[in-house]
Design a protein around this motif. Structure first.
Motif, PDB file in Angstrom:
ATOM      1  N   GLU A  54      17.082   5.150 -29.601  1.00  0.00           N
ATOM      2  CA  GLU A  54      18.172   5.054 -30.577  1.00  0.00           C
ATOM      3  C   GLU A  54      19.527   4.948 -29.868  1.00  0.00           C
ATOM      4  OE1 GLU A  54      20.116   4.442 -33.916  1.00  0.00           O
ATOM      5  OE2 GLU A  54      17.934   4.467 -33.747  1.00  0.00           O
ATOM      6  N   LEU A  55      19.722   5.748 -28.819  1.00  0.00           N
ATOM      7  CA  LEU A  55      20.967   5.687 -28.042  1.00  0.00           C
ATOM      8  C   LEU A  55      21.136   4.306 -27.400  1.00  0.00           C
ATOM      9  CD1 LEU A  55      20.772   9.175 -26.287  1.00  0.00           C
ATOM     10  CD2 LEU A  55      22.410   8.514 -28.063  1.00  0.00           C
ATOM     11  N   MET A  56      20.032   3.764 -26.860  1.00  0.00           N
ATOM     12  CA  MET A  56      20.072   2.432 -26.255  1.00  0.00           C
ATOM     13  C   MET A  56      20.378   1.381 -27.312  1.00  0.00           C
ATOM     14  SD  MET A  56      19.686   2.465 -22.993  1.00  0.00           S
ATOM     15  CE  MET A  56      19.247   0.777 -22.623  1.00  0.00           C
ATOM     16  N   ASN A  57      19.792   1.538 -28.478  1.00  0.00           N
ATOM     17  CA  ASN A  57      20.011   0.601 -29.576  1.00  0.00           C
ATOM     18  C   ASN A  57      21.492   0.522 -29.934  1.00  0.00           C
ATOM     19  OD1 ASN A  57      18.604  -1.237 -31.070  1.00  0.00           O
ATOM     20  ND2 ASN A  57      18.023   0.187 -32.680  1.00  0.00           N
ATOM     21  N   ILE A  58      22.134   1.692 -30.037  1.00  0.00           N
ATOM     22  CA  ILE A  58      23.566   1.741 -30.358  1.00  0.00           C
ATOM     23  C   ILE A  58      24.371   1.088 -29.239  1.00  0.00           C
ATOM     24  CG2 ILE A  58      25.538   3.308 -30.668  1.00  0.00           C
ATOM     25  CD1 ILE A  58      23.453   5.248 -32.046  1.00  0.00           C
ATOM     26  N   SER A  59      24.037   1.427 -27.989  1.00  0.00           N
ATOM     27  CA  SER A  59      24.760   0.872 -26.829  1.00  0.00           C
ATOM     28  C   SER A  59      24.609  -0.642 -26.750  1.00  0.00           C
ATOM     29  CB  SER A  59      24.236   1.495 -25.528  1.00  0.00           C
ATOM     30  OG  SER A  59      24.378   2.875 -25.563  1.00  0.00           O
ATOM     31  N   MET A  60      23.393  -1.121 -26.945  1.00  0.00           N
ATOM     32  CA  MET A  60      23.133  -2.557 -26.883  1.00  0.00           C
ATOM     33  C   MET A  60      23.844  -3.279 -28.027  1.00  0.00           C
ATOM     34  SD  MET A  60      21.341  -2.671 -24.200  1.00  0.00           S
ATOM     35  CE  MET A  60      20.069  -1.925 -23.209  1.00  0.00           C
ATOM     36  N   GLY A  61      23.896  -2.643 -29.193  1.00  0.00           N
ATOM     37  CA  GLY A  61      24.609  -3.224 -30.328  1.00  0.00           C
ATOM     38  C   GLY A  61      26.094  -3.377 -30.012  1.00  0.00           C
ATOM     39  N   GLN A  62      26.669  -2.347 -29.377  1.00  0.00           N
ATOM     40  CA  GLN A  62      28.073  -2.417 -28.973  1.00  0.00           C
ATOM     41  C   GLN A  62      28.287  -3.544 -27.954  1.00  0.00           C
ATOM     42  OE1 GLN A  62      28.578   1.600 -27.544  1.00  0.00           O
ATOM     43  NE2 GLN A  62      29.184   2.388 -29.549  1.00  0.00           N
ATOM     44  N   ALA A  63      27.354  -3.675 -27.020  1.00  0.00           N
ATOM     45  CA  ALA A  63      27.444  -4.730 -26.004  1.00  0.00           C
ATOM     46  C   ALA A  63      27.387  -6.112 -26.661  1.00  0.00           C
ATOM     47  CB  ALA A  63      26.315  -4.582 -24.980  1.00  0.00           C
ATOM     48  N   ALA A  64      26.445  -6.285 -27.587  1.00  0.00           N
ATOM     49  CA  ALA A  64      26.311  -7.571 -28.289  1.00  0.00           C
ATOM     50  C   ALA A  64      27.580  -7.881 -29.079  1.00  0.00           C
ATOM     51  CB  ALA A  64      25.091  -7.545 -29.212  1.00  0.00           C
ATOM     52  N   ASN A  65      28.154  -6.856 -29.726  1.00  0.00           N
ATOM     53  CA  ASN A  65      29.390  -7.060 -30.490  1.00  0.00           C
ATOM     54  C   ASN A  65      30.549  -7.467 -29.589  1.00  0.00           C
ATOM     55  OD1 ASN A  65      28.235  -6.522 -32.957  1.00  0.00           O
ATOM     56  ND2 ASN A  65      28.808  -4.369 -32.975  1.00  0.00           N
ATOM     57  N   SER A  66      30.623  -6.860 -28.393  1.00  0.00           N
ATOM     58  CA  SER A  66      31.690  -7.211 -27.440  1.00  0.00           C
ATOM     59  C   SER A  66      31.629  -8.695 -27.094  1.00  0.00           C
ATOM     60  CB  SER A  66      31.543  -6.414 -26.134  1.00  0.00           C
ATOM     61  OG  SER A  66      31.740  -5.057 -26.363  1.00  0.00           O
ATOM     62  N   LEU A  67      30.414  -9.161 -26.766  1.00  0.00           N
ATOM     63  CA  LEU A  67      30.261 -10.563 -26.389  1.00  0.00           C
ATOM     64  C   LEU A  67      30.427 -11.482 -27.603  1.00  0.00           C
ATOM     65  CD1 LEU A  67      29.734 -12.626 -24.174  1.00  0.00           C
ATOM     66  CD2 LEU A  67      27.280 -12.354 -24.601  1.00  0.00           C
ATOM     67  N   ALA A  68      29.871 -11.088 -28.748  1.00  0.00           N
ATOM     68  CA  ALA A  68      29.967 -11.911 -29.962  1.00  0.00           C
ATOM     69  C   ALA A  68      31.435 -12.122 -30.342  1.00  0.00           C
ATOM     70  CB  ALA A  68      29.208 -11.252 -31.105  1.00  0.00           C
ATOM     71  N   HIS A  69      32.233 -11.078 -30.198  1.00  0.00           N
ATOM     72  CA  HIS A  69      33.661 -11.168 -30.505  1.00  0.00           C
ATOM     73  C   HIS A  69      34.346 -12.143 -29.546  1.00  0.00           C
ATOM     74  CE1 HIS A  69      37.526  -9.859 -32.042  1.00  0.00           C
ATOM     75  NE2 HIS A  69      37.947  -9.689 -30.796  1.00  0.00           N
ATOM     76  N   LEU A  70      33.961 -12.082 -28.279  1.00  0.00           N
ATOM     77  CA  LEU A  70      34.562 -12.932 -27.256  1.00  0.00           C
ATOM     78  C   LEU A  70      34.227 -14.416 -27.472  1.00  0.00           C
ATOM     79  CD1 LEU A  70      36.202 -12.853 -24.558  1.00  0.00           C
ATOM     80  CD2 LEU A  70      34.002 -12.754 -23.385  1.00  0.00           C
ATOM     81  N   ILE A  71      32.972 -14.701 -27.782  1.00  0.00           N
ATOM     82  CA  ILE A  71      32.551 -16.105 -27.916  1.00  0.00           C
ATOM     83  C   ILE A  71      32.464 -16.568 -29.376  1.00  0.00           C
ATOM     84  CG2 ILE A  71      31.354 -16.116 -25.686  1.00  0.00           C
ATOM     85  CD1 ILE A  71      28.698 -15.876 -27.166  1.00  0.00           C
TER      86      ILE A  71
END
Length: 194
Positions: free
Chosen positions: A17-34
């Motif tokens: 669950e912790l990894m899921n939240i972290s990975m979601g944040q990572a995906a959002n960071s990149l999605a926002h950028l591109i």
């Protein structure tokens, strides 16, 4: 398998669950950028030997590989596997001019690895209140690396796959932790679970 590696079901669920939240944040960071949608897989948590780790990361010849070490309260390594397919479209979204030079390709690979691995580690560290410091990524070739030289004989591998939906590009991020870091991680999760 080493007893240190064994996670209880509650520890595994919490870590996933912790990894899921972290990975979601990572995906959002990149999605926002591109400015495009990114899909993520459910984190896969497994224990492997150096040989198993080599098999895990080296099965696709049509990929680029990076590695980054991290230190602090826990330490280990993050490996990223990026597909060659679709990389040009992602580089274009990152505003690299086409056609890509070899240097542009290298910069794109390192930038993507740093954004996703960095955000994943930062998110996990923040949730667990652990201090970590991630080094810059470097390119490497698994076929030319000696995986038996690692400090650990068993490692906990936390893996997630990112899909950028406007292209055929995918990227896998694999976190590797050694025994001492696993012990620390488990006790931190136990405190969190109360």
């Amino acid at each position: 398998m080493n007893d240190v590696i064994a996670l209880s079901e509650d520890q595994r669920d919490a870590l996933q669950e912790l990894m899921n939240i972290s990975m979601g944040q990572a995906a959002n960071s990149l999605a926002h950028l591109i400015e495009t949608k990114i899909g993520i897989s459910i984190p896969n948590i497994t224990a492997v030997t150096p040989t198993g780790l080599y098999e895990l990361v080296s099965h696709n010849q049509q990929s680029y590989y990076t590695r980054q070490s991290f230190m602090g309260d826990i330490h280990g390594e993050v490996m990223s596997i990026l597909t060659q397919s679709g990389l040009e479209e992602v580089a274009e979204l990152l505003e690299y001019e086409q056609p890509l030079s070899d240097n542009d390709i290298k910069e794109t690979i390192l930038e993507l690895s740093n954004i996703l691995a960095g955000a994943c580690l930062a998110g996990l560290s923040e949730q667990l209140e652990l201090a970590t410091n991630l080094q810059m990524p470097t390119l490497f070739a698994p076929q030319k690396s000696d995986f038996s030289q690692y400090d650990w004989q068993h490692s906990l591998v936390m893996e997630v796959k990112f899909d950028i939906q406007v292209s055929s590009f995918t990227m896998r991020v694999v976190f590797c932790l050694d025994d001492a870091s696993l012990t620390k991680l488990k006790s931190t999760i136990d405190e969190l679970l109360g």
